[in-house]
Motif scaffolding. Structure first.
Motif, PDB file in Angstrom:
ATOM      1  N   LYS A 195      -4.870  25.910  34.598  1.00  0.00           N
ATOM      2  CA  LYS A 195      -4.469  25.924  35.932  1.00  0.00           C
ATOM      3  C   LYS A 195      -5.596  26.313  36.682  1.00  0.00           C
ATOM      4  O   LYS A 195      -5.899  25.925  38.108  1.00  0.00           O
ATOM      5  CB  LYS A 195      -3.251  26.668  36.125  1.00  0.00           C
ATOM      6  CG  LYS A 195      -1.915  25.981  35.740  1.00  0.00           C
ATOM      7  CD  LYS A 195      -0.835  26.698  35.957  1.00  0.00           C
ATOM      8  CE  LYS A 195       0.515  26.081  35.590  1.00  0.00           C
ATOM      9  NZ  LYS A 195       1.707  26.535  35.720  1.00  0.00           N
ATOM     10  N   ASP A 198     -11.066  24.225  37.997  1.00  0.00           N
ATOM     11  CA  ASP A 198     -11.368  23.548  39.417  1.00  0.00           C
ATOM     12  C   ASP A 198     -12.575  22.954  39.620  1.00  0.00           C
ATOM     13  O   ASP A 198     -13.250  22.643  38.742  1.00  0.00           O
ATOM     14  CB  ASP A 198     -10.819  24.301  40.584  1.00  0.00           C
ATOM     15  CG  ASP A 198     -11.848  25.866  40.648  1.00  0.00           C
ATOM     16  OD1 ASP A 198     -12.745  25.932  39.973  1.00  0.00           O
ATOM     17  OD2 ASP A 198     -11.356  26.785  41.136  1.00  0.00           O
ATOM     18  N   GLY A 199     -13.233  22.673  40.603  1.00  0.00           N
ATOM     19  CA  GLY A 199     -14.403  22.388  41.064  1.00  0.00           C
ATOM     20  C   GLY A 199     -15.396  23.211  40.354  1.00  0.00           C
ATOM     21  O   GLY A 199     -16.776  22.954  40.434  1.00  0.00           O
ATOM     22  N   GLY A 316     -10.661  31.778  38.947  1.00  0.00           N
ATOM     23  CA  GLY A 316     -10.103  31.057  40.043  1.00  0.00           C
ATOM     24  C   GLY A 316      -8.740  30.956  40.316  1.00  0.00           C
ATOM     25  O   GLY A 316      -8.038  30.181  40.626  1.00  0.00           O
ATOM     26  N   GLU A 336     -15.865  32.343  44.527  1.00  0.00           N
ATOM     27  CA  GLU A 336     -14.770  31.540  44.054  1.00  0.00           C
ATOM     28  C   GLU A 336     -14.781  31.296  42.467  1.00  0.00           C
ATOM     29  O   GLU A 336     -16.000  31.441  42.025  1.00  0.00           O
ATOM     30  CB  GLU A 336     -14.745  30.306  44.903  1.00  0.00           C
ATOM     31  CG  GLU A 336     -15.935  29.518  44.476  1.00  0.00           C
ATOM     32  CD  GLU A 336     -15.816  28.196  45.341  1.00  0.00           C
ATOM     33  OE1 GLU A 336     -14.878  27.709  45.685  1.00  0.00           O
ATOM     34  OE2 GLU A 336     -17.104  27.415  45.259  1.00  0.00           O
ATOM     35  N   GLY A 337     -13.706  31.019  41.980  1.00  0.00           N
ATOM     36  CA  GLY A 337     -13.524  30.550  40.681  1.00  0.00           C
ATOM     37  C   GLY A 337     -14.097  31.473  39.540  1.00  0.00           C
ATOM     38  O   GLY A 337     -13.941  32.861  39.805  1.00  0.00           O
TER      39      GLY A 337
END
Length: 402
Positions: A195, A198-199, A316, A336-337
C-alpha cells in the motif's frame, strides 16, 4: 533322367536353418530400431506438456501490477503455519534485562531469530504464539474474547473487546490480529509495504521461488531516492492464492535487515481448539487497554508492532501521508516515501550536555549537527531541542535539520 541332389547331412541342414533365422532377426532389428526410436520420440513428445507444467510458474506469467492486485485482493482467511523472523539492524548491544527472560526475547526482535506459530480462521479468530526463552507466549482472539497466556505463568488473562473489533481490525490490518501484534506476519508486513508503494518506488517481478513448499512469485520494491537506506524489499506471493509468504528487506549494504517468512503453512481450516484458552485455566479479567497482558509479554508484542511499523510509517505510509505515527502529535515530515524524515520537537535543552545528553554517549556519535545514532536501517539525529529520524542516511538527516 532327373538328377537327384545328394542328401545333405542332418547337421548341415540345421546350420542353414540357423543362418536363415539369424538373417530374419537382423532384418527385424534393422527395421525395428527406427520404429523403436520413433516410438520413444512420440512418448517423449507426449510428456513435454506434463514436464513443463511441473516446472512451476514463470516470472513472465504475471506483471508487477497484476501481482500487487493479486496479493491485496487475496481472500484467503484460513491459515495455520510457522513463521521465522530474522532481524539484523546492526544495533549496539543493548541490555534489556537479565541473562534471559522477556528482556532477552525482546532483544532478539531487534537482532536475532524469532519463531511464531500463527493461525487464523476468518476476521474474528486469530492466534499467535511467540517462542521465548522462558516458554511460549500466546494471544488468542475469538470474536469479542481476547486471551493471553504463557511465558512461564499458569495465569490466563481475559479481555472483552468492543463490538465488531475483529471486523474493524481485519479491514485495517489484514487478518485482524491484535493491535500489539500487527505486522508480525508476512501478510501484515506485505500489505503495509504494498500500500506504501507509490511514485517513489520501482516495482517489478524479480523471479519465482518455493516458500514453505508453495510456488511463489517474487515481487521486488526498489526505492528511487538515493538517500534511502533500503536497497529493496522482496515479497514472495503464493502463485495460487496470492497470500504473501515471505518478506525480505535488504539494506543498501546488500545484507538483509528483516526476513520474515513461513517455514510451514497450511491454508485449510485450523482446529477450533486453537482459538480457546487452555482447558481448566484460572482466568483473570483484564481491561482490553492493557494490550498483550501484564506479565505475559506486553513489551514483546509491542516490539513487533513498533518494529514492523517502519514499513508503513517511513516508507510512504502514515507520516508521508500527513498523519501522525506512534501517538506523537508534534511531528513535522520532510520528504516523501522512502526518504521521509520525521522531525520531533522537544523542550529546549532537554538533550543538551547539561541535560540527559551526556547519557547518550554509549549510543551516539557527536557531529557538528548534534548526536547521531546509526543502524543499518534507521538513523537518528538528536539536537538540543529536536529529533530527526528516518530510514535515510545521516547526511539526509543533517540536511533536514538545516
Amino acid at each position: 533322367m532327373a538328377l537327384i541332389p545328394p542328401e545333405r547331412p542332418a547337421d548341415e541342414a540345421e546350420d542353414r536353418a540357423a543362418d536363415l533365422a539369424a538373417a530374419r532377426r537382423r532384418k527385424a532389428v534393422r527395421y525395428g530400431v527406427p520404429l523403436g526410436i520413433a516410438g520413444l520420440a512420440a512418448a517423449t513428445i507426449g510428456l513435454v506438456p506434463a514436464l513443463a507444467q511441473d516446472e512451476g510458474p514463470s516470472k513472465d506469467d504475471v506483471t508487477a501490477e497484476e501481482l500487487i492486485a493479486k496479493a491485496l485482493a487475496s481472500e484467503v482467511e484460513s491459515v495455520d503455519g510457522t513463521v521465522k523472523v530474522s532481524t539484523d539492524l546492526g544495533l549496539p548491544s543493548i541490555p534489556f534485562g537479565g541473562g534471559g527472560g522477556e528482556g532477552a526475547d525482546l532483544s532478539r526482535l531487534l537482532a536475532g531469530d524469532t519463531k511464531l506459530h500463527v493461525a487464523a480462521d476468518g476476521p474474528e479468530k486469530q492466534r499467535v504464539t511467540l517462542t521465548g526463552s522462558d516458554g511460549d507466549r500466546t494471544v488468542v482472539r475469538n470474536g469479542k474474547d481476547l486471551w493471553t497466556f504463557g511465558g512461564g505463568s499458569d495465569e490466563v488473562s481475559h479481555s472483552t473487546l468492543p463490538k465488531d473489533a475483529g471486523k474493524k481490525d481485519a479491514k485495517e490490518h489484514g487478518l485482524g490480529l491484535p493491535k500489539d501484534l500487527k505486522d508480525a506476519t508476512p501478510q501484515e508486513l506485505a500489505e503495509r509495504l504494498l500500500k506504501a508503494a507509490d511514485g517513489t518506488t520501482d516495482v517489478d517481478v524479480a523471479g519465482t521461488a518455493q516458500v514453505a513448499g508453495q510456488d511463489a512469485y517474487e515481487l521486488r520494491l526498489t526505492p528511487k531516492q538515493d538517500e534511502s537506506t533500503v536497497r529493496d524489499v522482496t515479497i514472495a506471493v503464493d502463485a495460487d492464492n496470492g497470500v504473501p509468504l515471505r518478506v525480505a528487506l535488504t539494506a543498501d549494504d546488500g545484507k538483509a535487515v528483516l526476513d520474515a517468512g513461513f517455514t510451514k503453512v497450511d491454508f485449510n481450516k485450523p482446529d477450533a481448539d486453537l482459538f480457546a484458552p487452555p482447558a481448566g485455566a484460572d482466568v483473570t479479567e483484564k481491561d482490553p487497554g492493557e494490550g498483550f497482558g501484564e506479565g505475559h509479554g506486553g513489551d514483546f508484542g509491542k516490539g513487533f508492532g513498533g518494529f514492523g511499523g517502519f514499513g508503513g510509517d517511513w516508507a510512504g505510509g502514515d507520516w508521508a501521508g500527513g498523519g501522525k505515527a506512534g501517538g506523537l502529535e508534534d511531528v513535522k515530515v520532510h520528504g516523501e516515501g522512502w526518504g521521509s524524515i520525521a522531525e520531533i520537537s522537544l523542550p529546549g535543552g532537554t538533550l543538551s550536555e547539561d541535560g540527559v545528553g551526556a547519557a547518550l554517549d554509549f549510543f551516539t556519535d557527536k557531529t557538528d549537527a548534534g548526536r547521531v545514532f546509526e543502524s543499518r536501517l534507521v538513523n537518528v539525529l538528536i539536537t538540543d531541542d529536536k529529533v530527526y529520524v528516518g530510514a535515510v542516511t545521516p547526511e539526509a538527516l543533517e540536511a533536514a535539520a538545516g
